[in-house]
Design a protein around this motif. Structure first.
Motif, mmCIF file in Angstrom:
data_model
loop_
_atom_site.group_PDB
_atom_site.id
_atom_site.type_symbol
_atom_site.label_atom_id
_atom_site.label_comp_id
_atom_site.label_asym_id
_atom_site.label_seq_id
_atom_site.Cartn_x
_atom_site.Cartn_y
_atom_site.Cartn_z
ATOM 1 N N LYS A 32 -38.678 -45.239 13.324
ATOM 2 C CA LYS A 32 -38.899 -46.569 14.043
ATOM 3 C C LYS A 32 -38.980 -46.633 15.242
ATOM 4 C CE LYS A 32 -38.598 -49.913 11.609
ATOM 5 N NZ LYS A 32 -39.791 -50.646 11.126
ATOM 6 N N PHE A 33 -40.146 -46.298 15.866
ATOM 7 C CA PHE A 33 -40.232 -46.137 17.458
ATOM 8 C C PHE A 33 -40.041 -47.463 18.225
ATOM 9 C CE2 PHE A 33 -42.577 -42.367 16.200
ATOM 10 C CZ PHE A 33 -41.825 -41.564 16.722
ATOM 11 N N ASP A 34 -40.012 -48.826 17.374
ATOM 12 C CA ASP A 34 -39.907 -49.883 18.061
ATOM 13 C C ASP A 34 -38.203 -50.108 18.332
ATOM 14 O OD1 ASP A 34 -39.221 -50.003 15.509
ATOM 15 O OD2 ASP A 34 -39.807 -52.109 15.304
ATOM 16 N N VAL A 35 -37.322 -49.473 18.083
ATOM 17 C CA VAL A 35 -36.076 -49.332 18.003
ATOM 18 C C VAL A 35 -35.609 -48.283 19.034
ATOM 19 C CG1 VAL A 35 -33.899 -49.482 17.070
ATOM 20 C CG2 VAL A 35 -35.589 -50.392 15.838
ATOM 21 N N PRO A 36 -35.105 -48.269 20.098
ATOM 22 C CA PRO A 36 -34.576 -47.352 21.121
ATOM 23 C C PRO A 36 -33.798 -46.354 20.359
ATOM 24 C CG PRO A 36 -34.259 -49.393 22.100
ATOM 25 C CD PRO A 36 -34.554 -49.662 20.780
ATOM 26 N N HIS A 334 -42.893 -42.123 26.747
ATOM 27 C CA HIS A 334 -43.907 -42.932 26.080
ATOM 28 C C HIS A 334 -44.323 -42.423 24.743
ATOM 29 C CE1 HIS A 334 -44.250 -45.861 29.560
ATOM 30 N NE2 HIS A 334 -44.212 -44.505 30.225
ATOM 31 N N ILE A 335 -44.329 -43.451 23.703
ATOM 32 C CA ILE A 335 -44.698 -43.067 22.369
ATOM 33 C C ILE A 335 -46.202 -43.789 22.107
ATOM 34 C CG2 ILE A 335 -44.095 -43.092 19.937
ATOM 35 C CD1 ILE A 335 -42.346 -41.533 21.477
ATOM 36 N N TYR A 336 -46.991 -43.067 21.592
ATOM 37 C CA TYR A 336 -48.503 -43.555 21.242
ATOM 38 C C TYR A 336 -48.571 -43.354 20.141
ATOM 39 C CZ TYR A 336 -49.364 -43.981 26.345
ATOM 40 O OH TYR A 336 -49.226 -44.506 27.870
ATOM 41 N N ASP A 337 -49.499 -44.411 19.385
ATOM 42 C CA ASP A 337 -49.901 -44.096 17.961
ATOM 43 C C ASP A 337 -51.347 -43.310 17.855
ATOM 44 O OD1 ASP A 337 -51.180 -44.600 15.557
ATOM 45 O OD2 ASP A 337 -50.146 -46.478 15.418
ATOM 46 N N GLY A 341 -54.759 -44.979 19.232
ATOM 47 C CA GLY A 341 -54.642 -44.236 20.897
ATOM 48 C C GLY A 341 -54.007 -45.593 21.451
ATOM 49 N N GLN A 342 -53.122 -46.451 20.893
ATOM 50 C CA GLN A 342 -52.408 -47.633 21.548
ATOM 51 C C GLN A 342 -50.966 -47.166 21.777
ATOM 52 O OE1 GLN A 342 -54.017 -50.402 22.807
ATOM 53 N NE2 GLN A 342 -55.762 -49.061 21.929
ATOM 54 N N TRP A 343 -50.394 -47.785 22.932
ATOM 55 C CA TRP A 343 -49.174 -47.561 23.318
ATOM 56 C C TRP A 343 -48.224 -48.282 22.425
ATOM 57 C CZ3 TRP A 343 -45.328 -51.312 24.480
ATOM 58 C CH2 TRP A 343 -44.094 -50.871 25.093
ATOM 59 N N THR A 344 -47.051 -47.605 21.712
ATOM 60 C CA THR A 344 -46.350 -48.182 20.986
ATOM 61 C C THR A 344 -44.863 -48.608 21.397
ATOM 62 O OG1 THR A 344 -47.211 -46.680 19.239
ATOM 63 C CG2 THR A 344 -44.933 -47.609 18.720
ATOM 64 N N SER A 345 -44.255 -47.872 22.115
ATOM 65 C CA SER A 345 -42.850 -48.157 22.556
ATOM 66 C C SER A 345 -42.587 -47.184 23.721
ATOM 67 C CB SER A 345 -41.814 -48.055 21.555
ATOM 68 O OG SER A 345 -41.742 -46.698 21.223
ATOM 69 N N SER A 346 -41.465 -47.468 24.517
ATOM 70 C CA SER A 346 -40.863 -46.310 25.396
ATOM 71 C C SER A 346 -39.517 -46.580 25.443
ATOM 72 C CB SER A 346 -41.639 -46.482 26.846
ATOM 73 O OG SER A 346 -41.375 -47.639 27.350
ATOM 74 N N PHE A 400 -34.061 -44.082 14.713
ATOM 75 C CA PHE A 400 -33.698 -44.687 13.511
ATOM 76 C C PHE A 400 -35.154 -44.477 12.556
ATOM 77 C CE2 PHE A 400 -31.103 -46.557 16.689
ATOM 78 C CZ PHE A 400 -30.040 -47.406 15.879
ATOM 79 N N TYR A 401 -34.987 -44.728 11.308
ATOM 80 C CA TYR A 401 -36.185 -44.458 10.643
ATOM 81 C C TYR A 401 -35.871 -45.467 9.350
ATOM 82 C CZ TYR A 401 -33.066 -41.914 7.490
ATOM 83 O OH TYR A 401 -31.813 -41.760 6.612
ATOM 84 N N THR A 402 -37.153 -45.670 8.506
ATOM 85 C CA THR A 402 -37.074 -46.004 7.318
ATOM 86 C C THR A 402 -36.826 -45.284 6.036
ATOM 87 O OG1 THR A 402 -39.277 -46.080 7.056
ATOM 88 C CG2 THR A 402 -38.459 -48.024 8.075
ATOM 89 N N SER A 403 -35.809 -45.658 5.105
ATOM 90 C CA SER A 403 -35.563 -44.874 3.845
ATOM 91 C C SER A 403 -35.615 -45.699 2.662
ATOM 92 C CB SER A 403 -34.025 -44.335 4.133
ATOM 93 O OG SER A 403 -33.650 -43.654 2.985
ATOM 94 N N MET A 404 -36.206 -45.401 1.671
ATOM 95 C CA MET A 404 -35.920 -45.941 0.359
ATOM 96 C C MET A 404 -34.838 -46.022 -0.212
ATOM 97 S SD MET A 404 -38.084 -44.821 -3.039
ATOM 98 C CE MET A 404 -39.644 -44.874 -2.360
ATOM 99 N N THR A 405 -33.886 -45.240 0.057
ATOM 100 C CA THR A 405 -32.705 -45.474 -0.514
ATOM 101 C C THR A 405 -31.619 -46.367 0.317
ATOM 102 O OG1 THR A 405 -31.619 -43.627 1.015
ATOM 103 C CG2 THR A 405 -32.365 -43.016 -1.279
ATOM 104 N N GLU A 406 -32.019 -46.764 1.379
ATOM 105 C CA GLU A 406 -31.397 -47.827 2.288
ATOM 106 C C GLU A 406 -32.251 -49.221 2.205
ATOM 107 O OE1 GLU A 406 -28.683 -47.637 3.579
ATOM 108 O OE2 GLU A 406 -28.282 -45.529 3.645
ATOM 109 N N ASN A 407 -32.866 -49.364 1.069
ATOM 110 C CA ASN A 407 -33.777 -50.343 0.913
ATOM 111 C C ASN A 407 -34.666 -50.566 2.098
ATOM 112 O OD1 ASN A 407 -32.620 -51.064 -1.720
ATOM 113 N ND2 ASN A 407 -30.995 -52.033 -0.377
ATOM 114 N N SER A 408 -35.374 -49.481 2.560
ATOM 115 C CA SER A 408 -36.236 -49.737 3.659
ATOM 116 C C SER A 408 -35.838 -50.553 5.164
ATOM 117 C CB SER A 408 -37.482 -50.523 3.313
ATOM 118 O OG SER A 408 -38.150 -49.750 2.367
#
Length: 430
Positions: A32-36, A334-337, A341-346, A400-408
């Protein structure tokens, strides 16, 4: 160093249970790159207690097995830091830390390798595994020295690979890389590349010119080397003449040359699928994306703040291949998709230039290094030039990341336990 798989498959003699099935469907954590991210470990004191008062870091690279990372610094020293682990499992120990509150480093480097001159480049053996000490090696090249192969467990020199010029004097490589099979070392020199057999140290090598008879090719120092991760037999070499060229690995045949970088090439890296190549140059604020299947035009450009520095600014692609992370003079990562090719977060990684960034090979973690040479420092200045804890430093970050066991849900890596680290991760919907 050749690894032989001695384990025989037994799936025909017993049913596959649920635990085994979960391993088969395991996928990369969806970060989850939108979370620092959280700063897990921090290091800066041991880079200042050196004979060089103006010491600073110059890069960081994770080992292929993810057990440790390697840093290079201006004091001509390579340091290896092992990721702490619990006694009961392989989960990294997470300690909360803040660069502003830290009065000491999270822990000390396990080994220190002191080179005689400035370190040009270094790389891990691609099949390095801490469970097999014979594979725990990395190579380095320094000014006026041959290529060194170091033992990553003891810090001892295992062997050297020597190249000689027309005057029969040792000439140093400016860049090095192991081929994907780990059998040869490719070393970049001025207008040439030399190939060393890993199992035959000494002065035996093959040499190929990067400049063809019709003047086509690369006319400068070969400053960066990268191999396609899909074992297609292709490699890319960047040069200080602002070009990147694609070659065949088996006979070093020149396939084509890419033009468009605004400065001498300092870093090249293939995408995970091997179809795209990313290149960065000195004092060039853009990382260029090339489709190696159609190299006529640049696909897109990724901005980073590097216009005013001569440093190499390393970038890296996450294991899933979806995002790229890069530092810059602004102290941000800086994180890019890479699909758009777009900026995602920093996020703020340091107060000075972030010159190194490396994703962990399989965990939702990354390492960063920062630093720059200071000029005009008074001779009587004390307290390490009064630098803060977030300058000339190295950090390990947990995403941070998404997990199936944590209900995403959004889960920090430090909440993982030994069992959860093997649970199935859920991919984001496309």
């Amino acid at each position: 160093m050749e690894e032989v798989d001695q384990h025989q498959s037994t799936t025909h003699s017993k049913p596959v249970d649920a635990a085994e099935a979960s391993f088969e469907v395991y996928s990369w954590p969806v970060i989850k790159f939108d979370v620092p991210p959280h700063r897990t470990y921090h290091f800066y004191q041991q880079f200042r207690n050196t004979s060089n008062p103006n010491n600073f870091l110059k890069g960081v690279k994770w080992s292929p097995d993810g057990c440790c990372f390697l840093t290079s610094s201006e004091d001509n020293t390579l340091r290896a830091f092992t990721l702490p682990r619990n006694d009961s499992d392989d989960t990294p120990v997470v300690a909360s830390s803040s660069a502003s509150d830290e009065v000491t480093d999270s822990y000390a480097a396990d080994i220190r390798v002191s080179e005689g001159e400035s370190v040009y480049d270094y790389c891990w053996y691609p099949y390095m595994s801490s469970s097999d000490p014979t594979t725990c090696v990395f190579a380095s090249t320094t000014r006026d020295h041959p290529i060194h192969l170091w033992d990553a467990t003891s810090g001892q020199l295992r062997c050297t690979y020597r190249a000689y010029d027309a005057m029969d004097e040792i000439t140093a490589a400016f860049s090095i890389a192991f081929n994907p099979y780990g059998t040869r070392i490719f070393a970049g020199y001025n207008k040439s590349v030399r190939l060393f057999d890993l199992h035959r140290p000494g002065r035996d090598f093959e040499q190929f010119s990067t400049l063809q008879g019709n003047k086509e090719g690369q006319s400068g120092i070969i400053s960066a080397i990268a191999f396609s991760p899909t074992h297609t037999g292709m490699l890319a070499m960047g040069s200080y003449d602002q070009t990147t060229a694609i070659y065949r690995e088996d006979n070093m045949e020149l396939l084509y040359v890419l033009h468009g970088q605004g400065g001498g090439i300092t870093h090249v890296q293939f995408s995970r699928d091997g179809n795209y190549l990313y290149t960065g140059g000195r004092k060039d604020p853009f990382i260029l994306c090339w489709d190696i299947r159609n190299s006529v035009e640049i696909v897109y450009k990724l901005y980073r703040s590097t216009e005013q520095t001569n440093q190499r600014i390393f970038f890296d692609i996450e294991p899933s291949g979806r995002h790229l992370g890069t530092g810059g003079q602004d102290g941000l990562v800086h994180i890019y998709d890479l699909q758009t090719g777009q900026w995602t977060s920093s996020f703020q990684a340091a107060s000075d230039t972030v010159n190194g960034f490396s994703f962990h090979p399989f965990l939702p973690m990354a390492a960063s290094s920062s630093g720059e040479r200071r000029f005009g420092i008074p001779d009587d200045c004390s307290d390490d030039f009064k630098l803060g804890g977030d300058e000339n430093c190295a950090s390990v970050w947990s995403f941070f990341y998404t997990s199936m066991t944590e209900n995403s849900a959004c889960v920090p890596f430090e909440e993982l336990n030994g069992q959860a680290g093997h649970e199935q991760m859920q991919q984001d919907g496309e």
